[in-house]
Design an enzyme around this catalytic site. Structure first.
Site, PDB file in Angstrom:
ATOM      1  N   GLN A 112       4.547  36.955   7.941  1.00 24.96           N
ATOM      2  CA  GLN A 112       4.705  37.061   9.402  1.00 24.96           C
ATOM      3  C   GLN A 112       6.078  36.534   9.800  1.00 24.96           C
ATOM      4  O   GLN A 112       6.441  36.555  10.966  1.00 24.96           O
ATOM      5  CB  GLN A 112       3.637  36.215  10.095  1.00 24.96           C
ATOM      6  CG  GLN A 112       2.214  36.656   9.777  1.00 24.96           C
ATOM      7  CD  GLN A 112       1.214  35.552  10.100  1.00 24.96           C
ATOM      8  OE1 GLN A 112       0.734  35.443  11.216  1.00 24.96           O
ATOM      9  NE2 GLN A 112       0.905  34.724   9.119  1.00 24.96           N
ATOM     10  N   HIS A 130       6.150  41.113  11.195  1.00 26.16           N
ATOM     11  CA  HIS A 130       6.755  40.838  12.508  1.00 26.16           C
ATOM     12  C   HIS A 130       8.262  41.116  12.516  1.00 26.16           C
ATOM     13  O   HIS A 130       8.968  40.639  13.401  1.00 26.16           O
ATOM     14  CB  HIS A 130       6.460  39.392  12.929  1.00 26.16           C
ATOM     15  CG  HIS A 130       5.002  39.160  13.213  1.00 26.16           C
ATOM     16  ND1 HIS A 130       4.415  37.913  13.266  1.00 26.16           N
ATOM     17  CD2 HIS A 130       3.991  40.040  13.469  1.00 26.16           C
ATOM     18  CE1 HIS A 130       3.125  38.039  13.538  1.00 26.16           C
ATOM     19  NE2 HIS A 130       2.847  39.317  13.652  1.00 26.16           N
TER      20      HIS A 130
END
Ligand code: OAD
Length: 276
Positions: A112, A130
Protein backbone atom coordinates in the site's frame (compact mmCIF):
# COMPACT_ATOMS: atom_id res chain seq x y z
CA UNK A 1 20.66 -8.21 17.59
CA UNK A 2 19.27 -10.82 20.01
CA UNK A 3 21.34 -13.94 20.63
CA UNK A 4 20.33 -17.60 20.56
CA UNK A 5 17.38 -18.36 22.79
CA UNK A 6 15.98 -14.82 22.73
CA UNK A 7 12.31 -14.42 21.79
CA UNK A 8 13.14 -12.91 18.40
CA UNK A 9 15.08 -16.09 17.51
CA UNK A 10 12.03 -18.13 18.45
CA UNK A 11 9.89 -16.16 15.98
CA UNK A 12 12.61 -16.34 13.36
CA UNK A 13 12.71 -20.15 13.61
CA UNK A 14 8.89 -20.37 13.48
CA UNK A 15 8.79 -18.25 10.34
CA UNK A 16 11.59 -20.29 8.74
CA UNK A 17 9.64 -23.50 9.44
CA UNK A 18 6.54 -22.08 7.79
CA UNK A 19 8.44 -20.77 4.78
CA UNK A 20 10.19 -24.13 4.39
CA UNK A 21 6.87 -25.83 3.63
CA UNK A 22 5.61 -23.02 1.39
CA UNK A 23 5.48 -22.88 -2.42
CA UNK A 24 3.78 -19.55 -2.89
CA UNK A 25 4.58 -17.07 -0.15
CA UNK A 26 3.55 -13.45 -0.68
CA UNK A 27 4.03 -10.31 1.42
CA UNK A 28 1.38 -7.65 1.99
CA UNK A 29 2.93 -4.47 3.36
CA UNK A 30 1.90 -1.09 4.77
CA UNK A 31 3.43 2.06 6.19
CA UNK A 32 4.95 0.22 9.19
CA UNK A 33 7.61 -1.41 6.98
CA UNK A 34 9.01 2.02 6.17
CA UNK A 35 8.74 3.44 9.70
CA UNK A 36 12.31 2.40 10.54
CA UNK A 37 13.43 4.08 7.30
CA UNK A 38 12.20 7.36 8.77
CA UNK A 39 8.82 7.66 7.03
CA UNK A 40 6.01 8.23 9.53
CA UNK A 41 2.99 5.91 9.46
CA UNK A 42 -0.47 7.41 8.87
CA UNK A 43 -2.39 6.48 11.99
CA UNK A 44 -1.52 6.50 15.67
CA UNK A 45 0.55 8.92 17.71
CA UNK A 46 2.93 10.97 15.57
CA UNK A 47 1.29 9.63 12.39
CA UNK A 48 0.92 11.80 9.30
CA UNK A 49 -2.86 12.12 9.78
CA UNK A 50 -2.23 13.52 13.27
CA UNK A 51 -0.59 16.58 11.75
CA UNK A 52 -2.52 16.71 8.47
CA UNK A 53 -6.19 15.71 8.80
CA UNK A 54 -6.92 13.24 5.99
CA UNK A 55 -10.32 14.75 5.10
CA UNK A 56 -8.31 17.77 3.86
CA UNK A 57 -4.95 16.40 2.78
CA UNK A 58 -5.79 12.93 1.46
CA UNK A 59 -8.71 14.07 -0.62
CA UNK A 60 -7.88 15.64 -3.98
CA UNK A 61 -10.87 18.05 -4.34
CA UNK A 62 -10.32 19.29 -0.76
CA UNK A 63 -6.60 19.68 -1.38
CA UNK A 64 -7.37 21.71 -4.51
CA UNK A 65 -9.66 23.94 -2.43
CA UNK A 66 -6.97 24.36 0.21
CA UNK A 67 -4.56 25.27 -2.58
CA UNK A 68 -6.91 28.12 -3.56
CA UNK A 69 -7.46 29.53 -0.07
CA UNK A 70 -4.24 28.62 1.79
CA UNK A 71 -1.49 27.71 -0.70
CA UNK A 72 1.15 27.94 2.02
CA UNK A 73 -0.42 25.00 3.87
CA UNK A 74 -0.27 22.85 0.74
CA UNK A 75 3.39 23.84 0.27
CA UNK A 76 4.25 22.91 3.88
CA UNK A 77 2.44 19.56 3.56
CA UNK A 78 4.09 18.68 0.22
CA UNK A 79 7.53 19.67 1.43
CA UNK A 80 7.14 17.78 4.72
CA UNK A 81 6.03 14.58 2.97
CA UNK A 82 8.71 14.84 0.28
CA UNK A 83 11.45 15.42 2.86
CA UNK A 84 10.81 12.14 4.68
CA UNK A 85 10.41 10.20 1.41
CA UNK A 86 13.60 11.57 -0.10
CA UNK A 87 15.71 10.93 2.97
CA UNK A 88 14.52 7.33 3.30
CA UNK A 89 16.46 4.25 2.22
CA UNK A 90 15.37 0.60 2.32
CA UNK A 91 15.71 -1.06 5.73
CA UNK A 92 16.35 -4.78 6.47
CA UNK A 93 12.66 -5.60 5.92
CA UNK A 94 12.64 -4.26 2.34
CA UNK A 95 16.04 -5.87 1.66
CA UNK A 96 15.22 -9.33 3.00
CA UNK A 97 11.89 -9.43 1.13
CA UNK A 98 13.80 -8.57 -2.06
CA UNK A 99 16.42 -11.28 -1.33
CA UNK A 100 13.67 -13.82 -0.74
CA UNK A 101 12.11 -12.99 -4.09
CA UNK A 102 15.51 -13.46 -5.81
CA UNK A 103 15.94 -16.80 -4.03
CA UNK A 104 12.45 -17.99 -5.00
CA UNK A 105 11.18 -18.00 -1.40
CA UNK A 106 8.71 -15.18 -2.04
CA UNK A 107 6.54 -14.71 -5.13
CA UNK A 108 6.00 -11.01 -4.75
CA UNK A 109 5.00 -8.03 -2.65
CA UNK A 110 1.60 -6.37 -2.54
CA UNK A 111 2.14 -2.95 -1.03
CA UNK A 112 0.00 0.00 0.00
CA UNK A 113 3.11 2.19 0.18
CA UNK A 114 3.93 4.85 -2.38
CA UNK A 115 7.54 5.34 -1.25
CA UNK A 116 9.26 3.07 -3.84
CA UNK A 117 11.43 1.45 -1.14
CA UNK A 118 10.54 -2.14 -2.15
CA UNK A 119 11.74 -1.45 -5.68
CA UNK A 120 14.85 0.38 -4.44
CA UNK A 121 15.64 -2.69 -2.34
CA UNK A 122 15.44 -4.92 -5.42
CA UNK A 123 11.92 -6.42 -5.32
CA UNK A 124 10.62 -6.87 -8.86
CA UNK A 125 7.18 -8.44 -8.63
CA UNK A 126 5.41 -5.59 -6.82
CA UNK A 127 1.73 -4.61 -6.84
CA UNK A 128 1.49 -0.96 -5.87
CA UNK A 129 -2.12 -0.68 -4.79
CA UNK A 130 -1.92 3.02 -3.91
CA UNK A 131 0.52 4.10 -6.62
CA UNK A 132 4.01 5.55 -6.39
CA UNK A 133 5.07 9.08 -5.58
CA UNK A 134 7.96 8.85 -8.06
CA UNK A 135 5.51 8.43 -10.95
CA UNK A 136 3.13 10.81 -12.75
CA UNK A 137 0.09 9.90 -14.81
CA UNK A 138 -1.60 11.77 -17.64
CA UNK A 139 -5.26 12.43 -16.84
CA UNK A 140 -6.12 12.38 -20.55
CA UNK A 141 -4.28 9.39 -22.09
CA UNK A 142 -3.26 7.56 -18.90
CA UNK A 143 0.43 7.52 -19.96
CA UNK A 144 2.78 7.09 -17.00
CA UNK A 145 6.32 8.22 -16.40
CA UNK A 146 8.72 7.33 -13.60
CA UNK A 147 10.50 10.42 -12.25
CA UNK A 148 14.04 10.55 -10.99
CA UNK A 149 14.77 11.04 -7.33
CA UNK A 150 16.80 14.04 -8.47
CA UNK A 151 13.70 15.75 -9.90
CA UNK A 152 11.85 15.23 -6.63
CA UNK A 153 14.82 16.68 -4.72
CA UNK A 154 14.68 19.74 -6.96
CA UNK A 155 10.94 20.06 -6.39
CA UNK A 156 11.47 19.80 -2.65
CA UNK A 157 14.20 22.45 -2.66
CA UNK A 158 12.09 24.81 -4.74
CA UNK A 159 9.09 24.22 -2.45
CA UNK A 160 11.18 25.24 0.54
CA UNK A 161 12.42 28.27 -1.38
CA UNK A 162 9.05 29.71 -2.45
CA UNK A 163 7.07 32.32 -0.52
CA UNK A 164 4.11 30.42 -1.54
CA UNK A 165 1.53 32.35 -3.37
CA UNK A 166 -0.69 30.33 -5.63
CA UNK A 167 1.23 31.23 -8.76
CA UNK A 168 4.66 30.30 -7.37
CA UNK A 169 3.37 27.03 -5.97
CA UNK A 170 1.68 26.16 -9.25
CA UNK A 171 4.95 26.81 -11.06
CA UNK A 172 6.87 24.46 -8.74
CA UNK A 173 4.22 21.74 -8.86
CA UNK A 174 3.92 21.87 -12.63
CA UNK A 175 7.66 21.32 -12.98
CA UNK A 176 7.08 18.06 -11.06
CA UNK A 177 4.08 17.09 -13.19
CA UNK A 178 4.73 18.79 -16.54
CA UNK A 179 2.42 18.31 -19.56
CA UNK A 180 2.20 14.82 -21.08
CA UNK A 181 4.83 14.42 -23.84
CA UNK A 182 2.44 12.16 -25.84
CA UNK A 183 -0.88 14.02 -25.84
CA UNK A 184 -0.22 17.32 -24.05
CA UNK A 185 -2.69 16.44 -21.28
CA UNK A 186 -2.29 17.45 -17.63
CA UNK A 187 -0.36 15.08 -15.43
CA UNK A 188 -0.78 14.35 -11.73
CA UNK A 189 1.04 12.26 -9.15
CA UNK A 190 0.24 8.59 -9.76
CA UNK A 191 -1.00 8.04 -6.22
CA UNK A 192 -4.46 7.09 -4.99
CA UNK A 193 -6.28 9.73 -2.95
CA UNK A 194 -9.26 9.02 -0.69
CA UNK A 195 -12.39 8.31 -2.67
CA UNK A 196 -10.50 7.25 -5.80
CA UNK A 197 -10.47 3.75 -7.27
CA UNK A 198 -7.43 1.48 -7.14
CA UNK A 199 -5.50 0.93 -10.40
CA UNK A 200 -7.32 -2.04 -11.96
CA UNK A 201 -4.25 -3.83 -13.28
CA UNK A 202 -2.43 -3.71 -9.92
CA UNK A 203 -5.55 -4.76 -8.04
CA UNK A 204 -6.22 -7.75 -10.32
CA UNK A 205 -2.61 -8.85 -10.07
CA UNK A 206 -2.78 -8.52 -6.26
CA UNK A 207 -5.96 -10.61 -6.15
CA UNK A 208 -4.22 -13.32 -8.17
CA UNK A 209 -1.11 -13.34 -5.98
CA UNK A 210 -3.11 -13.32 -2.74
CA UNK A 211 -5.59 -16.02 -3.71
CA UNK A 212 -2.82 -18.36 -4.87
CA UNK A 213 -0.62 -17.71 -1.83
CA UNK A 214 -0.08 -20.44 0.73
CA UNK A 215 1.55 -18.01 3.19
CA UNK A 216 0.77 -14.32 3.41
CA UNK A 217 3.18 -12.20 5.44
CA UNK A 218 1.19 -9.18 6.59
CA UNK A 219 3.77 -6.60 7.60
CA UNK A 220 3.30 -3.14 9.08
CA UNK A 221 -0.30 -2.41 8.19
CA UNK A 222 -3.32 -1.54 10.30
CA UNK A 223 -5.44 -3.13 7.52
CA UNK A 224 -8.13 -0.53 7.99
CA UNK A 225 -8.28 0.93 4.50
CA UNK A 226 -10.44 -0.86 1.94
CA UNK A 227 -10.33 -2.42 -0.55
CA UNK A 228 -6.61 -3.12 0.17
CA UNK A 229 -7.55 -4.49 3.61
CA UNK A 230 -9.49 -7.30 1.89
CA UNK A 231 -6.21 -8.93 0.81
CA UNK A 232 -5.46 -10.82 4.09
CA UNK A 233 -9.06 -12.02 4.37
CA UNK A 234 -9.14 -13.14 0.77
CA UNK A 235 -5.84 -15.01 1.17
CA UNK A 236 -7.08 -16.68 4.36
CA UNK A 237 -10.33 -17.76 2.70
CA UNK A 238 -8.30 -19.21 -0.17
CA UNK A 239 -6.36 -21.34 2.32
CA UNK A 240 -3.25 -19.24 3.05
CA UNK A 241 -1.61 -19.28 6.46
CA UNK A 242 -1.30 -15.75 7.77
CA UNK A 243 1.81 -14.43 9.51
CA UNK A 244 1.53 -10.94 10.98
CA UNK A 245 4.61 -8.85 11.76
CA UNK A 246 3.59 -5.74 13.66
CA UNK A 247 4.36 -4.47 17.18
CA UNK A 248 0.62 -3.79 17.66
CA UNK A 249 -2.33 -6.11 17.20
CA UNK A 250 -4.61 -5.24 14.27
CA UNK A 251 -7.78 -6.42 12.58
CA UNK A 252 -5.65 -9.12 10.92
CA UNK A 253 -4.47 -10.58 14.25
CA UNK A 254 -7.42 -12.99 14.67
CA UNK A 255 -6.59 -14.50 11.26
CA UNK A 256 -2.91 -14.99 12.03
CA UNK A 257 -1.37 -18.37 12.73
CA UNK A 258 1.83 -16.64 13.80
CA UNK A 259 2.09 -13.11 15.15
CA UNK A 260 5.52 -11.53 15.45
CA UNK A 261 5.24 -8.58 17.85
CA UNK A 262 8.37 -6.70 16.72
CA UNK A 263 9.18 -3.78 14.43
CA UNK A 264 9.66 -5.17 10.94
CA UNK A 265 13.16 -3.78 10.30
CA UNK A 266 14.47 -5.11 13.59
CA UNK A 267 12.89 -8.55 13.03
CA UNK A 268 14.01 -8.93 9.41
CA UNK A 269 17.57 -7.95 10.31
CA UNK A 270 17.74 -11.44 11.89
CA UNK A 271 17.57 -12.87 8.35
CA UNK A 272 20.26 -10.67 6.86
CA UNK A 273 23.54 -12.33 5.96
CA UNK A 274 26.18 -11.63 8.61
CA UNK A 275 29.60 -10.33 7.69
CA UNK A 276 32.10 -12.02 10.01
P1 OAD B 1 -1.25 2.79 9.15
O1 OAD B 1 -0.60 4.04 9.60
O2 OAD B 1 -2.74 2.73 9.18
O3 OAD B 1 -0.73 1.57 10.01
C1 OAD B 1 0.63 1.35 10.22
C2 OAD B 1 0.80 0.03 10.95
O4 OAD B 1 2.19 -0.21 11.07
C3 OAD B 1 0.21 0.01 12.36
O5 OAD B 1 -0.52 -1.19 12.54
C4 OAD B 1 1.46 0.01 13.27
O6 OAD B 1 1.27 -0.73 14.47
C5 OAD B 1 2.47 -0.66 12.38
N1 OAD B 1 3.87 -0.32 12.64
C6 OAD B 1 4.39 0.85 13.11
N2 OAD B 1 5.73 0.78 13.15
C7 OAD B 1 6.07 -0.46 12.67
C8 OAD B 1 7.31 -1.12 12.46
N3 OAD B 1 8.47 -0.53 12.70
N4 OAD B 1 7.26 -2.39 11.98
C9 OAD B 1 6.09 -3.00 11.70
N5 OAD B 1 4.90 -2.41 11.88
C10 OAD B 1 4.88 -1.15 12.36
O7 OAD B 1 -0.67 2.49 7.69
P2 OAD B 1 -1.28 1.54 6.55
O8 OAD B 1 -1.92 0.35 7.12
O9 OAD B 1 -0.24 1.35 5.54
O10 OAD B 1 -3.73 5.16 1.90
O11 OAD B 1 -2.39 2.50 5.95
C11 OAD B 1 -3.13 2.09 4.83
C12 OAD B 1 -3.46 3.28 3.98
O12 OAD B 1 -4.01 4.33 4.78
C13 OAD B 1 -2.26 3.95 3.34
O13 OAD B 1 -1.79 3.30 2.17
C14 OAD B 1 -2.81 5.31 3.00
C15 OAD B 1 -3.52 5.61 4.30
O14 OAD B 1 -4.58 6.46 4.20
C16 OAD B 1 -3.94 6.16 1.04
O15 OAD B 1 -3.40 7.24 1.19
C17 OAD B 1 -4.87 5.84 -0.07
Amino acid sequence: MGGKGCPEQYFREKLEELLHSSHHAVAFTGAGVSQESGIPTFRGKGGLWDRYPPFLYANLPMLALLFLIRPSRVAVFASDVLASLLEAAPNPCHKVLADWERLGILRGVITQNVDDLHEMAGSRNICELHGNVYRVRCVRCGGKEKLSRHLLWETWERLRGVRPGRRELLRVLSSYASRCPYCGGRRRPDVVFFGEGLPAEEWNKALGLASESDILLVVGTSALVYPAAMIPRLARESGARIVEINPEPTSVTPLAELRVPYPAGRFFSLFEPRVS
